[in-house]
Design an enzyme around this catalytic site. Structure first.
Site, short mmCIF file in Angstrom:
data_model
loop_
_atom_site.label_atom_id
_atom_site.label_comp_id
_atom_site.label_asym_id
_atom_site.label_seq_id
_atom_site.Cartn_x
_atom_site.Cartn_y
_atom_site.Cartn_z
N ASN A 279 0.86 -1.18 0.00
CA ASN A 279 0.00 0.00 0.00
C ASN A 279 0.90 1.23 0.00
O ASN A 279 1.66 1.43 0.93
CB ASN A 279 -0.90 -0.02 1.24
N GLN A 281 1.72 5.57 -1.44
CA GLN A 281 1.11 6.90 -1.42
C GLN A 281 0.07 7.08 -2.51
O GLN A 281 -0.89 7.83 -2.34
CB GLN A 281 2.21 7.96 -1.62
N PHE A 282 0.26 6.39 -3.62
CA PHE A 282 -0.60 6.64 -4.77
C PHE A 282 -1.48 5.46 -5.14
O PHE A 282 -2.17 5.49 -6.15
CB PHE A 282 0.25 7.05 -5.98
N GLY A 283 -1.47 4.40 -4.33
CA GLY A 283 -2.31 3.25 -4.64
C GLY A 283 -1.84 1.99 -3.96
O GLY A 283 -1.07 2.03 -3.00
N VAL A 285 -0.73 -2.41 -4.51
CA VAL A 285 -0.24 -3.45 -5.42
C VAL A 285 -0.85 -4.78 -4.97
O VAL A 285 -0.81 -5.12 -3.78
CB VAL A 285 1.30 -3.55 -5.41
N LYS A 299 -1.28 -3.08 -10.20
CA LYS A 299 -1.09 -1.84 -9.45
C LYS A 299 -2.35 -1.01 -9.65
O LYS A 299 -2.73 -0.69 -10.78
CB LYS A 299 0.13 -1.09 -9.99
N ASP A 390 12.48 7.65 -10.89
CA ASP A 390 12.20 7.30 -9.49
C ASP A 390 12.90 5.98 -9.14
O ASP A 390 12.28 5.04 -8.65
CB ASP A 390 10.69 7.19 -9.28
#
EC number: 2.7.10.2
Length: 537
Positions: A279, A281-283, A285, A299, A390
């Site tokens: 879990n 910041q943006f979703g 998996v 994702k 990233d």
């Protein structure tokens, strides 16, 4: 029929030229293949200009066909130029859709249409059924590609990784295409001795003008199969006799099916979320299935994370990136909430693996090898003129056998969250980001190199957060003033020096990923040959 010319005299003693050193081979052994090492001399105090460095980077396993081969396109003909070549299955395959065929290893096929590249229309001679089969699961009957020991385009380092896998005995072997000599092959054998322990020796198999093969001119063979048979019966100058072919493992499919090859926006209903793996910041998996039968990673992005239109545009590029050290993008659901469907890696993120998993017990050779794998994937991204943006251990995934693959490449550019786009916001990974990227938004492959240097610290500290005791603002200020993280505990100085060069203020002075890959792959022969395992590393 065996040896065309095979003299019983002692094999000529050849010097073993390996990893930059010359050692006289003992007894009646042939010298192993002197594969050139592509690194400059590396001292503790000075490192040359990396940016003009060129290496023959090893590619992943392509047995026959697949994305790394152009040998399977066009008309399929027999050696006489007429009729149809029969193909044989190298592995079992379970059909995923109504369009493809299930088959068993050893089953024979007539190929009806090979124009689809990775998927061929074929008729099974066993069942008479017609459907699509993955082209890298089959090879022409009686060809070397159909042999258990033939690994095709496999680099030296990947050959060593496979042969040194747990459970392979001494004498495990494979034959692969030579990286340095067109038309030649390399024989790679797992060996053991008191000095080196388990290691791999490589022998060049040369081709005669009349089409035969030899390792030494004293023993020549009409076919590779005869050469393998000969050295399976006796060492005859090799380090040991050939005992068993290396296990190949299943080839990777770059698509879910022939239909999703071009139309890879799939209905959400075709996916089932089974187990949440993480879990962020943006979703989230998830481990899940596609079509009820194919295990995948999914994702799921929180609504508003990125524009579906921008995502779909970027995904078109991401889908074309195919390398065995990159997590393969299979398909997407482009309406919010966006779903990104990729290959599943069963050991999770490298960060979690190092902190809480099997990675806690790993020593430096394994950690450096994992870094080399990441560098290999990034060298491909570099060649493709792409940028990750990233790169950190949280975005590297781990599979069986300590295989590492890069995930989430290119996605960071699309994030629309204000806490991220401000670059100094709470959600932005400042500690991994090059100063020119964090301050001015100048993201390049050289800012990825900076991030790779930070990832190296994560590896040798088993997942410690970079710049311990400093917050994001302090890191940005201190790095701008010239501060760089000191050498981590038990980390060799030569490896810390590599990190420092990844953190050069001028991006153009940072090494290429091509150099980083080669340096790390040969680290324990060229730079740290005297390494002894310590308490931590």
């Amino acid at each position: 029929m065996g040896c065309v010319q095979c003299k019983d005299k002692e094999a000529t003693k050849l010097t073993e030229e390996r990893d930059g050193s010359l050692n006289q081979s003992s007894g009646y052994r042939y010298g192993t293949d002197p594969t050139p090492q592509h690194y400059p001399s590396f001292g503790v105090t000075s490192i040359p200009n990396y940016n003009n460095f060129h290496a023959a980077g090893g590619q992943g396993l392509t047995v026959f066909g697949g994305v790394n081969s152009s040998s399977h396109t066009g008309t399929l003909r027999t050696r006489g130029g007429t009729g149809v070549t029969l193909f044989v299955a190298l592995y079992d395959y379970e059909a995923r859709t109504e369009d493809d065929l299930s088959f068993h290893k050893g089953e024979k096929f007539q190929i009806l249409n090979s124009s689809e590249g990775d998927w061929w229309e074929a008729r099974s001679l066993t069942t008479g059924e017609t459907g699509y089969i993955p082209s890298n699961y089959v090879a022409p009957v009686d060809s070397i590609q159909a042999e258990e020991w033939y690994f095709g385009k496999l680099g030296r380092k990947d050959a060593e990784r496979q042969l040194l896998s747990f459970g392979n005995p001494r004498g495990t072997f494979l034959i692969r295409e030579s990286e340095t000599t067109k038309g030649a092959y390399s024989l790679s054998i797992r060996d053991w001795d008191d000095m080196k322990g388990d290691h791999v020796k490589h022998y060049k198999i040369r081709k005669l003008d009349n089409g035969g093969y030899y390792i030494t001119t004293r023993a020549q063979f009409e076919t590779l199969q005869q050469l393998v048979q000969h050295y399976s019966e006796r060492a005859a100058g090799l380090c040991c006799r050939l005992v068993v072919p290396c296990h190949k493992g299943m080839p990777r499919l770059t698509d879910l099916s022939v239909k999703t090859k071009d139309v890879w926006e799939i209905p959400r209903e075709s996916l089932q979320l089974i187990k949440r793996l993480g879990n962020g910041q943006f979703g989230e998996v998830w481990m899940g299935t596609w079509n009820g039968n194919t295990k995948v990673a999914i994702k799921t992005l929180k609504p508003g994370t990125m524009s579906p239109e921008s995502f779909l545009e970027e995904a078109q590029i991401m889908k074309k990136l195919k390398h065995d050290k990159l997590v393969q993008l299979y398909a997407v659901v482009s309406e919010e909430p966006i779903y990104i469907v990729t290959e599943y890696m069963n050991k999770g993120s490298l960060l979690d693996f190092l902190k809480d998993g099997e990675g806690r017990a790993l020593k430096l050779p394994n950690l450096v090898d994992m870094a080399a794998q990441v560098a290999a994937g990034m060298a491909y991204i570099e060649r493709m003129n792409y940028i990750h943006r990233d790169l950190r251990s949280a975005n590297i995934l781990v599979g069986n056998g300590l295989i590492c693959k890069i995930a989430d490449f290119g996605l960071a550019r699309l994030i629309e969250d204000n806490e991220y786009t401000a670059r100094q916001g709470a959600k932005f990974p400042i500690k991994w980001t090059a100063p020119e990227a964090a301050l001015y938004g100048r993201f390049t492959i050289k800012s990825d190199v900076w991030s790779f240097g930070i990832l190296l610290t994560e590896l040798v500290t088993k997942g410690r957060v970079p710049y311990p005791g400093m917050n994001n603002r302090e890191v940005l200020e201190q790095v701008e003033r010239g501060y760089r993280m000191p050498c981590p505990q038990d980390c060799p100085i030569s490896l810390h020096e590599l990190m420092i060069h990844c953190w050069k203020k001028d991006p153009e002075e940072r090494p290429t990923f091509e150099y980083l890959q080669s340096f790390l792959e040969d680290y324990f022969t060229a730079t740290e040959p005297q390494y002894q395992p310590g308490e931590n590393l």
